[in-house]
Write a protein that holds these residues in place. Structure first.
Motif, short mmCIF file in Angstrom:
data_model
loop_
_atom_site.label_atom_id
_atom_site.label_comp_id
_atom_site.label_asym_id
_atom_site.label_seq_id
_atom_site.Cartn_x
_atom_site.Cartn_y
_atom_site.Cartn_z
N SER A 31 -48.73 -80.97 14.79
CA SER A 31 -48.71 -79.66 15.54
C SER A 31 -49.02 -80.29 16.81
O SER A 31 -49.66 -80.99 17.17
CB SER A 31 -49.51 -78.61 15.18
OG SER A 31 -49.78 -77.46 16.34
N ASN A 32 -48.14 -79.44 17.84
CA ASN A 32 -48.41 -79.60 19.43
C ASN A 32 -49.48 -78.89 19.90
O ASN A 32 -49.57 -78.89 21.05
CB ASN A 32 -47.19 -79.75 20.13
CG ASN A 32 -46.47 -78.31 19.91
OD1 ASN A 32 -46.84 -77.65 19.14
ND2 ASN A 32 -45.25 -78.22 20.78
N ILE A 33 -49.96 -77.98 19.11
CA ILE A 33 -51.17 -76.93 19.85
C ILE A 33 -52.31 -77.36 19.33
O ILE A 33 -52.55 -78.11 18.30
CB ILE A 33 -50.70 -75.44 19.42
CG1 ILE A 33 -50.94 -75.17 17.99
CG2 ILE A 33 -49.34 -75.14 20.01
CD1 ILE A 33 -51.32 -73.77 17.68
N LYS A 34 -53.57 -77.06 19.93
CA LYS A 34 -54.87 -77.02 19.49
C LYS A 34 -55.24 -75.65 18.93
O LYS A 34 -55.08 -74.56 19.37
CB LYS A 34 -55.70 -77.51 20.42
CG LYS A 34 -55.39 -79.06 20.88
CD LYS A 34 -55.94 -79.90 19.90
CE LYS A 34 -55.54 -81.32 20.34
NZ LYS A 34 -55.24 -82.35 19.27
N HIS A 35 -56.10 -75.53 17.89
CA HIS A 35 -56.60 -74.45 17.44
C HIS A 35 -58.07 -74.21 17.95
O HIS A 35 -58.58 -75.08 18.59
CB HIS A 35 -56.99 -74.60 15.89
CG HIS A 35 -57.29 -73.47 14.89
ND1 HIS A 35 -58.85 -72.94 15.14
CD2 HIS A 35 -56.73 -72.73 14.20
CE1 HIS A 35 -58.68 -72.08 14.34
NE2 HIS A 35 -57.56 -71.81 13.72
N PRO A 36 -58.34 -72.69 18.34
CA PRO A 36 -59.39 -72.48 19.15
C PRO A 36 -60.83 -72.75 18.35
O PRO A 36 -61.59 -72.80 19.10
CB PRO A 36 -59.31 -70.97 19.23
CG PRO A 36 -58.13 -70.62 18.42
CD PRO A 36 -57.54 -71.67 17.89
N SER A 37 -60.73 -72.96 17.15
CA SER A 37 -62.02 -73.40 16.69
C SER A 37 -62.19 -74.59 15.51
O SER A 37 -63.15 -74.93 15.27
CB SER A 37 -62.74 -71.99 15.74
OG SER A 37 -61.71 -71.45 14.85
N ILE A 38 -60.80 -74.90 14.99
CA ILE A 38 -60.72 -75.83 14.18
C ILE A 38 -60.61 -77.29 14.93
O ILE A 38 -59.21 -77.29 15.71
CB ILE A 38 -59.75 -75.82 13.06
CG1 ILE A 38 -60.27 -74.42 12.15
CG2 ILE A 38 -59.65 -76.67 12.31
CD1 ILE A 38 -59.07 -74.15 11.43
N GLN A 39 -61.33 -78.07 15.06
CA GLN A 39 -60.99 -79.44 15.52
C GLN A 39 -60.10 -80.19 15.16
O GLN A 39 -59.36 -81.05 16.05
CB GLN A 39 -62.42 -80.46 15.45
CG GLN A 39 -63.61 -79.57 15.95
CD GLN A 39 -63.40 -79.09 17.77
OE1 GLN A 39 -62.97 -80.03 18.46
NE2 GLN A 39 -63.64 -77.80 17.96
N GLN A 45 -43.80 -77.16 10.85
CA GLN A 45 -42.48 -77.24 10.36
C GLN A 45 -41.19 -76.60 11.51
O GLN A 45 -40.41 -77.01 12.01
CB GLN A 45 -41.78 -76.43 9.16
CG GLN A 45 -42.08 -77.50 7.77
CD GLN A 45 -41.52 -76.83 6.59
OE1 GLN A 45 -41.56 -75.58 6.50
NE2 GLN A 45 -41.10 -77.78 5.68
N THR A 46 -41.94 -75.36 11.95
CA THR A 46 -41.12 -74.87 13.25
C THR A 46 -42.23 -74.66 14.25
O THR A 46 -43.59 -74.55 13.99
CB THR A 46 -40.66 -73.56 12.95
OG1 THR A 46 -41.53 -72.60 12.71
CG2 THR A 46 -39.65 -73.74 11.69
N ASN A 47 -41.78 -74.60 15.58
CA ASN A 47 -42.74 -74.36 16.67
C ASN A 47 -43.48 -72.84 16.49
O ASN A 47 -44.19 -72.50 17.18
CB ASN A 47 -42.21 -74.64 18.02
CG ASN A 47 -43.23 -75.18 19.06
OD1 ASN A 47 -44.31 -75.41 18.67
ND2 ASN A 47 -43.04 -74.52 20.22
N LEU A 48 -42.96 -72.02 15.45
CA LEU A 48 -43.52 -70.46 15.45
C LEU A 48 -44.95 -70.61 14.73
O LEU A 48 -45.70 -69.82 15.02
CB LEU A 48 -42.41 -69.81 14.62
CG LEU A 48 -41.31 -69.22 15.50
CD1 LEU A 48 -40.21 -68.48 14.37
CD2 LEU A 48 -41.49 -68.46 16.57
N LEU A 49 -45.13 -71.34 13.72
CA LEU A 49 -46.31 -71.12 12.78
C LEU A 49 -46.70 -72.69 12.69
O LEU A 49 -46.22 -73.62 12.45
CB LEU A 49 -45.76 -70.74 11.40
CG LEU A 49 -46.78 -70.24 10.60
CD1 LEU A 49 -47.71 -69.20 11.25
CD2 LEU A 49 -46.33 -69.77 9.03
#
Length: 144
Positions: A31-39, A45-49
């Motif tokens: 994934s190219n995003i960071k979770h707000p609380s999981i390190q 599979q898609t950029n949606l989820l």
């Protein structure tokens, strides 16, 4: 090492060694995003989820070596239809600055006593991802 620490180490090794490896073979990618609380890094599979594994929740339980939480994040602060809000589908998670992402959490039990259910758990994660992603696809036009 106490029970919680031991369960976190065990969960992380199962996730890294089995679930992430197998999901990457099923066309998931980092994934190219960071979770707000999981390190830890997520998968998508898609950029949606985006899929993240929560190794902290419940790690202090005696059976904490048998399960973990999978968290599916829709990382956009937009209005979604009421039909997909709630515990069956999506609830909010605060990311600061008055913004919320949408998330869905699932308990993944990959071991029942002496019986390991890794393949069934993997199938469940993949099916749940596809189900949730299909609910979000109509929102993709709102993201542009």
């Amino acid at each position: 090492m106490n029970l919680s620490e031991a369960n976190k180490v065990f969960r992380k090794s199962i996730i890294k060694g089995y679930f992430e490896t197998r999901l990457l073979n099923l066309d998931f990618k980092k994934s190219n995003i960071k979770h707000p609380s999981i390190q830890n890094d997520g998968l998508m599979q898609t950029n949606l989820l985006h899929l993240f594994f929560d190794i902290d929740t419940g790690s202090d339980y005696p059976d904490g070596d048998e399960w973990f939480m999978a968290e599916f994040i829709f990382p956009y602060s937009i209005k979604i239809p009421d039909s997909i809000k709630g515990p069956d589908y999506f609830s909010t998670i605060s990311v600061g600055d008055g913004k919320n992402f949408w998330r869905h959490r699932e308990l993944i039990r990959y071991k029942y006593g002496k019986s390991k259910k890794l393949e069934e758990s993997l199938d469940f994660i993949e099916k749940k991802y596809k189900e949730l992603n299909s609910l979000l696809e109509p929102l993709q036009k709102d993201l542009k």
